[in-house]
Design a protein around this motif. Structure first.
Motif, PDB file in Angstrom:
ATOM      1  N   ASP A   1       0.878  -1.176   0.000  1.00 31.81           N
ATOM      2  CA  ASP A   1       0.000   0.000   0.000  1.00 31.81           C
ATOM      3  C   ASP A   1       0.910   1.218   0.000  1.00 31.81           C
ATOM      4  N   PRO A   2       0.956   1.997  -1.087  1.00 33.64           N
ATOM      5  CA  PRO A   2       1.923   3.102  -1.163  1.00 33.64           C
ATOM      6  C   PRO A   2       1.671   4.250  -0.198  1.00 33.64           C
ATOM      7  N   ASN A   3       0.415   4.425   0.252  1.00 33.38           N
ATOM      8  CA  ASN A   3       0.103   5.490   1.208  1.00 33.38           C
ATOM      9  C   ASN A   3       0.724   6.832   0.814  1.00 33.38           C
ATOM     10  N   PHE A   4       0.434   7.277  -0.385  1.00 33.04           N
ATOM     11  CA  PHE A   4       0.965   8.544  -0.893  1.00 33.04           C
ATOM     12  C   PHE A   4       0.445   9.722  -0.071  1.00 33.04           C
ATOM     13  N   ARG A   5       1.379  10.574   0.372  1.00 35.81           N
ATOM     14  CA  ARG A   5       1.041  11.815   1.078  1.00 35.81           C
ATOM     15  C   ARG A   5       1.748  12.956   0.352  1.00 35.81           C
ATOM     16  N   SER A   6       0.975  13.848  -0.222  1.00 35.79           N
ATOM     17  CA  SER A   6       1.557  14.914  -1.048  1.00 35.79           C
ATOM     18  C   SER A   6       2.518  15.790  -0.255  1.00 35.79           C
ATOM     19  N   ASP A   7       2.257  15.985   1.036  1.00 37.08           N
ATOM     20  CA  ASP A   7       3.136  16.826   1.855  1.00 37.08           C
ATOM     21  C   ASP A   7       4.545  16.254   1.951  1.00 37.08           C
TER      22      ASP A   7
END
Length: 314
Positions: free
Chosen positions: A161-167
């Motif tokens: 699960d890549p769990n992308f967080r733009s910050d």
């Protein structure tokens, strides 16, 4: 029941509840335990499974609080590590519809070191690689890659699960995509949000996105779509599994509850073969996992909101 090894960050969520989605306007914060892999380990353990957390926290009151929280929920924390670096923090604001805004202050999670002694215990179990911070450098990123190799050589069921967080990526999304590809290639199951599926595939159309990501290598794709359910894709078959209607107040941890519930069900199988071949079986599992995710949105915070087995079966 098989063990599910969840690797990555355990952190403090300072949550600005009922203060809108703009962190600059928030005045009051509540301390919550968080971190995607830790949430997944808790989700599994609260359902009666064997969740194992592997991560690093600081030798400070926050680190102590976090490990005690996981232990209280039944998670195996014997492989957790302590660092002189301060515990990682995340500041979260929540809008009225439950959507969130994140700002991270990264600390001890990046210090996780690889433990070669663990190899002898991995065979036939499940490996969940779902950290939001794992690909940002430091010892954790190298450790992540080594555990992926262990998962492959020890015939584990691997979930990503890549769990992308733009910050965390700040206009460097191309690097994020590039670093994710080896994990998409080698994992049996990938769980994406709609944004992640589109970002990693470069395709706006969700069916095209799944087809491209399957070509990279992953066998099973679950794209969580919030109130619209989950798109399940495997072996050329795609179907959107509906969610259950709720009035969300905080979406934090909903995706972790979903994948935790799904992995809990997979861990209860005698063999991994059925879940890799039987779409109808997987469809039933996803429907149950959708319910776990929906329940989690009806309370503030991730770990405290994760359902127990009794709540899920009501």
């Amino acid at each position: 029941m098989k063990k599910v090894y969840c690797i990555g960050e355990l952190l403090i969520d300072f949550v600005a509840e009922k203060q809108g989605s703009d962190l600059s306007k928030a005045n009051e914060f509540t301390k919550k335990a968080g971190g995607a892999p830790a949430n997944v380990a808790c989700a599994i353990s609260k359902l009666g499974g064997n969740g194992v957390f592997i991560g690093c926290v600081g030798k400070d009151p926050f680190g102590k609080f976090l490990l005690e929280t996981l232990k209280r929920e039944g998670v195996d924390i014997s492989l957790a590590q302590l660092s002189d670096t301060f515990t990682t923090l995340a500041f979260v604001s929540i809008a009225e519809d439950g959507e969130r805004d994140f700002v991270f202050s990264r600390g001890a999670d990046k210090e996780l070191k690889y433990n070669p002694a663990l190899r002898k215990n991995l065979s036939g179990n499940i490996l969940h690689l779902g950290a939001a911070t794992a690909l940002l450098g430091g010892p954790l990123e190298k450790t992540y890659a080594k555990y992926l190799f262990d998962g492959l050589t020890k015939e584990m069921f691997i979930c990503f699960d890549p769990n992308f967080r733009s910050d965390l990526w700040k206009d460097d999304e191309e690097t994020f995509v590039k670093k994710c590809m080896p994990f998409v290639e080698k994992s049996h199951l990938c769980k994406f949000s709609l944004e992640e599926a589109q970002l990693l595939s470069g395709k706006e159309d969700l069916n095209e996105a799944c087809d491209k990501l399957h070509k990279v290598g992953t066998k099973i794709i679950a794209v969580t779509l919030g109130k619209d359910g989950t798109l399940l894709s495997m072996n050329g078959t795609k179907k959107t599994i509906p969610s259950v209607p709720v009035s969300p107040i905080d979406t934090t941890g909903a995706g972790d509850a979903f994948i935790g519930c799904l992995l809990y069900q997979i861990s209860d199988l005698g063999s991994f073969d059925p879940v890799l071949e039987d779409f109808e079986l997987l469809e039933k599992m996803v429907a149950k996992a959708n319910k776990a995710g929906a329940i989690t949105t009806t309370n503030y915070g991730a770990i405290v909101a994760l359902p127990t087995k009794e709540q899920l079966e009501k």
